[in-house]
Design a protein around this motif. Structure first.
Motif, PDB file in Angstrom:
ATOM      1  N   ILE A 148       0.841  -1.202   0.000  1.00 33.07           N
ATOM      2  CA  ILE A 148       0.000   0.000   0.000  1.00 33.07           C
ATOM      3  C   ILE A 148       0.875   1.252   0.000  1.00 33.07           C
ATOM      4  N   ALA A 149       1.857   1.258   0.920  1.00 26.07           N
ATOM      5  CA  ALA A 149       2.713   2.445   1.038  1.00 26.07           C
ATOM      6  C   ALA A 149       3.506   2.670  -0.239  1.00 26.07           C
TER       7      ALA A 149
ATOM      8  N   ILE B 119      -9.558 -10.351  -2.272  1.00 29.42           N
ATOM      9  CA  ILE B 119      -9.421 -11.479  -1.347  1.00 29.42           C
ATOM     10  C   ILE B 119      -9.576 -10.997   0.099  1.00 29.42           C
ATOM     11  N   ILE B 120      -8.947  -9.862   0.422  1.00 30.74           N
ATOM     12  CA  ILE B 120      -8.988  -9.384   1.806  1.00 30.74           C
ATOM     13  C   ILE B 120     -10.389  -8.930   2.210  1.00 30.74           C
ATOM     14  N   THR B 121     -11.034  -8.079   1.381  1.00 30.05           N
ATOM     15  CA  THR B 121     -12.345  -7.558   1.821  1.00 30.05           C
ATOM     16  C   THR B 121     -13.368  -8.672   1.978  1.00 30.05           C
TER      17      THR B 121
ATOM     18  N   PRO C 275      -6.507  -4.179  16.689  1.00 26.38           N
ATOM     19  CA  PRO C 275      -7.300  -3.164  17.379  1.00 26.38           C
ATOM     20  C   PRO C 275      -8.220  -2.471  16.361  1.00 26.38           C
ATOM     21  N   LYS C 276      -9.355  -2.005  16.854  1.00 24.76           N
ATOM     22  CA  LYS C 276     -10.383  -1.477  15.955  1.00 24.76           C
ATOM     23  C   LYS C 276      -9.860  -0.374  15.036  1.00 24.76           C
ATOM     24  N   LYS C 277      -9.056   0.506  15.612  1.00 22.80           N
ATOM     25  CA  LYS C 277      -8.557   1.651  14.843  1.00 22.80           C
ATOM     26  C   LYS C 277      -7.644   1.210  13.714  1.00 22.80           C
ATOM     27  N   ILE C 278      -6.763   0.253  14.020  1.00 27.52           N
ATOM     28  CA  ILE C 278      -5.830  -0.231  12.995  1.00 27.52           C
ATOM     29  C   ILE C 278      -6.608  -0.933  11.891  1.00 27.52           C
ATOM     30  N   LYS C 279      -7.583  -1.743  12.287  1.00 24.31           N
ATOM     31  CA  LYS C 279      -8.396  -2.433  11.285  1.00 24.31           C
ATOM     32  C   LYS C 279      -9.061  -1.428  10.360  1.00 24.31           C
ATOM     33  N   LYS C 280      -9.659  -0.401  10.963  1.00 26.18           N
ATOM     34  CA  LYS C 280     -10.373   0.594  10.173  1.00 26.18           C
ATOM     35  C   LYS C 280      -9.447   1.305   9.189  1.00 26.18           C
ATOM     36  N   THR C 281      -8.269   1.679   9.691  1.00 26.59           N
ATOM     37  CA  THR C 281      -7.320   2.406   8.831  1.00 26.59           C
ATOM     38  C   THR C 281      -6.856   1.530   7.671  1.00 26.59           C
TER      39      THR C 281
ATOM     40  N   VAL D 281      -7.105  -0.511   1.945  1.00 30.49           N
ATOM     41  CA  VAL D 281      -7.373  -1.660   1.069  1.00 30.49           C
ATOM     42  C   VAL D 281      -8.478  -1.297   0.077  1.00 30.49           C
ATOM     43  N   GLU D 282      -9.483  -0.558   0.561  1.00 32.09           N
ATOM     44  CA  GLU D 282     -10.545  -0.127  -0.354  1.00 32.09           C
ATOM     45  C   GLU D 282     -10.017   0.837  -1.418  1.00 32.09           C
ATOM     46  N   ILE D 283      -9.053   1.665  -1.026  1.00 30.44           N
ATOM     47  CA  ILE D 283      -8.438   2.539  -2.034  1.00 30.44           C
ATOM     48  C   ILE D 283      -7.690   1.704  -3.068  1.00 30.44           C
ATOM     49  N   LEU D 284      -6.956   0.683  -2.596  1.00 26.99           N
ATOM     50  CA  LEU D 284      -6.277  -0.229  -3.527  1.00 26.99           C
ATOM     51  C   LEU D 284      -7.270  -0.809  -4.522  1.00 26.99           C
ATOM     52  N   ALA D 285      -8.462  -1.187  -4.007  1.00 20.99           N
ATOM     53  CA  ALA D 285      -9.467  -1.780  -4.877  1.00 20.99           C
ATOM     54  C   ALA D 285      -9.933  -0.784  -5.932  1.00 20.99           C
TER      55      ALA D 285
END
Lengths: 272, 298
Positions: free
Chosen positions: A26-27, B168-170, B104-110, B115-119
């Motif tokens: 990503i980075a 695959i990830i999402t 942790p919730k914050k890391i997951k969200k970030t 990942v959505e941007i990658l998509a």
């Protein structure tokens, strides 16, 4: 294997390694495009991409005007009117399959259908119709998912008050689904902006500033592709490629932020 | 008053028939696409035969005795798909497991936001990125070896692996998130640790979702065109050497369509038909997997 400390640690480190690789990917990709893009960016390049931005906007406009009503109406019919049976499951299967068809197949279809069969010129208009088909399943799916989240009792309450099904759809269902619909539209815009393969055979080539939708043209993405294929194609060459990539990436990021914003706004509005 | 009701009644009828027409149209698109692709590819298939085309390795559309063999391209498509998945599946599924169960919730969200941007990043940009990084590295290190130009199957595999990761990830994260919390709690109550719970309980419970994630990723990889075209070199070779250029089915269509006509063009549509068939086979596999998994679960 997972009963020993070694196995557990092995798996644990494999997991961390995967995550590190993911973050590195990503980075790397975002960092590379942003840094190189900023280094190459100058005013002339930005001005020279004006025609591309205009024709990309035209393409978005045409595709959305065609696909939004079709998508929303189809979703409404399937969720609110259709009796579950053979025909509707066939229709659902065919719409679901559309999502999995690669862009290049849409490109082949657009060429034989719009250009050869209907005799349209290679133009933004033909490309817009092609994109309308590509985004249609996205719009249908998002609207349907949104309709599914409405509580049955809300619809039944509206019907019990004497409202017709049509009134219920326009006054209860559609307003409630607005966020799903808006997010479907935002996702579609992202798809249209980035698409190359589906429109490359039908959009033609850039020929100055686009003055009409019936002219051949190019979008940011198709033009970027042409430069990469043949760096001498554009005046600035590979320099222009970097700034186009940066513009595209920024648009993608903005659209993603917008999706999150819409979700948050509507959640607040509903009060949960 | 009466006139007004009549008017709104008319409007209702109009819109309700529009709903119906839209759904009929949407349902027909797939069939129209199939009809047009098959009709356009039929002349070439009829002239050369379906099996002749996929078993012949020679593709020389402009020769006096033109050949339309797709064997090397079919193989290049299948092999680069499999190898890219070999890279992307472990990275994707393991990351998804961490994000869903340990992060942790914050890391997951970030991370999920990125990942959505990658998509959403256009495939041309992926191609551009690999072209300027990996392809260049391969060229710089291997230019003294004959046949190494940087554009290669390795670069194609890298770009495809990268592009299948977000899918695959999402999908995996969504299905891991959906597992009933009581599974995890039961596992912990039995004395299992986090890793044991993830691998023995969660990944098994979510296996259907993960299977669909992989098949969706594979579909994306098989159909990817622009990114592969920019980095694969596009020369028709037997896909036996990672450092040599290859041509996939998709890039065959995109490369030659601009100047093809007549039977040559029809052969490109036939290439599309074969691609279509590969994807249908993949979807069928998914269907079988889901059905099997569904019954053995119950």
């Amino acid at each position: 294997m997972l009963n020993h400390k070694f196995g557990i640690n092995f798996v644990k480190y494999a997991m961390y390694l995967s995550l590190i690789l993911l973050i590195a990917f990503i980075a790397l990709i975002i960092g590379y495009i942003v840094l190189e893009g900023l280094a190459q960016l100058n005013l002339d390049l930005l001005i020279s991409s004006n025609p591309l931005i205009v024709s990309t906007l035209m393409l978005i406009g045409i595709a959305l005007i065609v696909a939004i009503p079709l998508g929303i109406f189809s979703a409404i019919y399937m969720q609110m009117y259709a009796k579950q049976g053979r025909i509707i499951s066939l229709i659902r299967f065919s719409i679901d399959s559309l999502t999995g068809i690669p862009s290049i197949i849409y490109g082949l279809f657009a060429l034989s259908f719009f250009i050869y069969y209907f005799g349209l010129n290679r133009s933004i208009f033909a490309a817009g119709l092609a994109m309308a088909i590509v985004i249609l399943p996205v719009l249908i799916k998002n609207t349907e998912e949104a309709i599914k989240t409405i509580e049955r009792s809300q619809i039944e309450a509206s019907l019990a008050l004497g409202a017709t099904k049509y009134d219920t759809v326009t006054k209860v269902v559609v307003p409630f689904c607005l966020d799903g619909i808006i997010n479907g539209v935002i996702l579609s815009i992202g798809r249209i902006i980035g698409e190359t393969a589906a429109i490359m055979f039908v959009i033609g080539t850039l020929n100055g500033f686009p003055t009409s939708i019936f002219e051949p043209s190019a979008t940011l993405a198709t033009h970027l592709y042409l430069i990469l294929q043949e760096p001498t194609y554009a005046q600035g060459g590979i320099q222009e490629a970097y700034s186009l990539a940066l513009i595209l990436l920024l648009i993608v990021i903005i659209l993603n932020v917008l999706v999150k914003f819409v979700e948050k706004y509507f959640k607040k509005k509903r009060g949960y | 008053m009466l006139a007004k009701t009549k008017k709104s009644e008319k409007k209702r009828l109009l819109f309700e028939s529009l709903y119906r027409l839209s759904v009929i149209f949407s349902g027909l698109i797939l069939f129209i696409i199939i009809i047009f692709i098959f009709a356009s590819g039929f002349p070439a298939l009829k002239e050369y035969g379906f099996f002749e085309m996929i078993l012949n390795k020679e593709w020389s559309p402009n020769a006096t005795d033109p050949q339309f063999g797709l064997l090397y391209m079919v193989l290049a498509t299948i092999i680069s798909t499999l190898l890219s998945l070999l890279i992307a599946i472990p990275i994707g599924v393991l990351s998804a497991a961490y994000l869903s169960k340990m992060a942790p919730k914050k890391i997951k969200k970030t991370i999920m936001f990125f990942v959505e941007i990658l998509a959403g990043i256009p495939s041309v940009i992926y191609g551009f990125f690999i072209l300027k990084t990996l392809v260049k590295i391969i060229y710089d290190n291997g230019k003294y070896i004959e046949g190494v130009s940087g554009n290669s199957m390795l670069a194609a595999i890298a770009v495809l692996a990268l592009m299948s990761l977000p899918t695959i990830i999402t999908v995996s994260v969504t299905s891991l998130d959906a597992i009933n919390k009581s599974y995890d709690e039961a596992s912990y109550a039995l004395g299992a640790n986090t890793i044991q719970t993830i691998f023995k309980v969660d990944l098994r419970a979510a296996r259907l979702g993960i299977m669909s994630a992989i098949v969706l990723g594979a579909g994306k990889v098989i159909g990817e065109t622009m990114a592969v075209m920019l980095v694969s070199g596009n020369a028709i070779n037997f896909p036996g050497n990672l450092l040599e250029p290859v041509r996939t089915l998709t890039s065959n269509i995109a490369t030659e369509m601009a100047y093809a006509s007549g039977l040559h063009q029809s052969a490109l549509y036939a290439t599309g038909i074969i691609l279509f068939i590969l994807i249908m086979i993949l979807n069928y596999i998914l269907l079988v997997v889901i059905k099997r998994g569904g019954t053995s679960d119950a």
